[in-house]
Design a protein around this motif. Sequence first.
Motif, PDB file in Angstrom:
ATOM      1  N   LEU A  22     -29.091 -27.972 -20.096  1.00 45.23           N
ATOM      2  CA  LEU A  22     -28.661 -26.571 -20.082  1.00 45.23           C
ATOM      3  C   LEU A  22     -28.242 -26.110 -18.694  1.00 45.23           C
ATOM      4  O   LEU A  22     -27.362 -25.254 -18.572  1.00 45.23           O
ATOM      5  CB  LEU A  22     -29.768 -25.667 -20.625  1.00 45.23           C
ATOM      6  CG  LEU A  22     -30.039 -25.812 -22.115  1.00 45.23           C
ATOM      7  CD1 LEU A  22     -31.218 -24.942 -22.532  1.00 45.23           C
ATOM      8  CD2 LEU A  22     -28.811 -25.495 -22.928  1.00 45.23           C
ATOM      9  N   THR A  26     -24.325 -24.932 -18.505  1.00 50.94           N
ATOM     10  CA  THR A  26     -24.094 -23.499 -18.263  1.00 50.94           C
ATOM     11  C   THR A  26     -23.676 -23.219 -16.832  1.00 50.94           C
ATOM     12  O   THR A  26     -23.474 -22.064 -16.467  1.00 50.94           O
ATOM     13  CB  THR A  26     -25.361 -22.678 -18.568  1.00 50.94           C
ATOM     14  OG1 THR A  26     -26.394 -23.070 -17.653  1.00 50.94           O
ATOM     15  CG2 THR A  26     -25.819 -22.867 -20.001  1.00 50.94           C
ATOM     16  N   ASP A  28     -25.608 -23.553 -14.355  1.00 46.20           N
ATOM     17  CA  ASP A  28     -26.816 -22.923 -13.802  1.00 46.20           C
ATOM     18  C   ASP A  28     -26.754 -21.401 -13.903  1.00 46.20           C
ATOM     19  O   ASP A  28     -27.252 -20.681 -13.052  1.00 46.20           O
ATOM     20  CB  ASP A  28     -27.049 -23.361 -12.351  1.00 46.20           C
ATOM     21  CG  ASP A  28     -28.477 -23.092 -11.884  1.00 46.20           C
ATOM     22  OD1 ASP A  28     -29.341 -22.797 -12.733  1.00 46.20           O
ATOM     23  OD2 ASP A  28     -28.726 -23.165 -10.670  1.00 46.20           O
ATOM     24  N   ASP A  29     -26.115 -20.905 -14.971  1.00 46.91           N
ATOM     25  CA  ASP A  29     -26.020 -19.464 -15.210  1.00 46.91           C
ATOM     26  C   ASP A  29     -27.294 -19.019 -15.919  1.00 46.91           C
ATOM     27  O   ASP A  29     -27.474 -19.244 -17.116  1.00 46.91           O
ATOM     28  CB  ASP A  29     -24.782 -19.159 -16.053  1.00 46.91           C
ATOM     29  CG  ASP A  29     -24.525 -17.675 -16.204  1.00 46.91           C
ATOM     30  OD1 ASP A  29     -25.493 -16.888 -16.245  1.00 46.91           O
ATOM     31  OD2 ASP A  29     -23.340 -17.306 -16.316  1.00 46.91           O
ATOM     32  N   ARG A  30     -28.175 -18.400 -15.188  1.00 42.90           N
ATOM     33  CA  ARG A  30     -29.499 -18.058 -15.717  1.00 42.90           C
ATOM     34  C   ARG A  30     -29.428 -17.028 -16.828  1.00 42.90           C
ATOM     35  O   ARG A  30     -30.247 -17.032 -17.742  1.00 42.90           O
ATOM     36  CB  ARG A  30     -30.392 -17.574 -14.584  1.00 42.90           C
ATOM     37  CG  ARG A  30     -30.309 -18.549 -13.390  1.00 42.90           C
ATOM     38  CD  ARG A  30     -31.447 -19.299 -13.125  1.00 42.90           C
ATOM     39  NE  ARG A  30     -31.189 -20.354 -12.145  1.00 42.90           N
ATOM     40  CZ  ARG A  30     -31.905 -20.502 -11.066  1.00 42.90           C
ATOM     41  NH1 ARG A  30     -32.849 -19.654 -10.770  1.00 42.90           N
ATOM     42  NH2 ARG A  30     -31.674 -21.523 -10.274  1.00 42.90           N
ATOM     43  N   VAL A  32     -27.077 -16.880 -19.078  1.00 44.61           N
ATOM     44  CA  VAL A  32     -26.705 -17.635 -20.277  1.00 44.61           C
ATOM     45  C   VAL A  32     -27.917 -18.390 -20.816  1.00 44.61           C
ATOM     46  O   VAL A  32     -28.184 -18.376 -22.023  1.00 44.61           O
ATOM     47  CB  VAL A  32     -25.545 -18.615 -19.988  1.00 44.61           C
ATOM     48  CG1 VAL A  32     -25.298 -19.542 -21.170  1.00 44.61           C
ATOM     49  CG2 VAL A  32     -24.283 -17.851 -19.639  1.00 44.61           C
ATOM     50  N   ILE A  33     -28.663 -19.028 -19.939  1.00 44.16           N
ATOM     51  CA  ILE A  33     -29.845 -19.776 -20.370  1.00 44.16           C
ATOM     52  C   ILE A  33     -30.850 -18.830 -21.022  1.00 44.16           C
ATOM     53  O   ILE A  33     -31.387 -19.127 -22.097  1.00 44.16           O
ATOM     54  CB  ILE A  33     -30.469 -20.553 -19.194  1.00 44.16           C
ATOM     55  CG1 ILE A  33     -29.500 -21.655 -18.733  1.00 44.16           C
ATOM     56  CG2 ILE A  33     -31.819 -21.160 -19.595  1.00 44.16           C
ATOM     57  CD1 ILE A  33     -29.887 -22.333 -17.430  1.00 44.16           C
ATOM     58  N   LEU A  36     -29.633 -17.885 -24.446  1.00 44.74           N
ATOM     59  CA  LEU A  36     -29.898 -18.950 -25.418  1.00 44.74           C
ATOM     60  C   LEU A  36     -31.342 -18.907 -25.911  1.00 44.74           C
ATOM     61  O   LEU A  36     -31.613 -19.048 -27.107  1.00 44.74           O
ATOM     62  CB  LEU A  36     -29.627 -20.316 -24.781  1.00 44.74           C
ATOM     63  CG  LEU A  36     -28.185 -20.700 -24.549  1.00 44.74           C
ATOM     64  CD1 LEU A  36     -28.089 -21.856 -23.561  1.00 44.74           C
ATOM     65  CD2 LEU A  36     -27.529 -21.065 -25.854  1.00 44.74           C
TER      66      LEU A  36
END
Length: 71
Positions: A22, A26, A28-30, A32-33, A36
């Motif tokens: 992930l 992503t 490292d787009d927090r 987005v994570i 999810l």
Amino acid sequence: MKRRERTRQLIELGGLVAKADLVELTGDDRAVILGLLVEAAATLRGEARERQLTLWRQRGKRAFEAAPMEA
């Protein structure tokens, strides 16, 4: 001692996020994570909870078998 256990738990959970790719997928787009994870939590609050847990558990087991996590 509880603080140490909590720290270990958080590190292990972060390792699962990384193992699922992930971070890479992503960029490292927090946000987005987190999105999810929020979506997964919403799914688990729904009617398909047991079916989804079974599916995710199977996928997770296969992922562990393919490349076990390092200690």
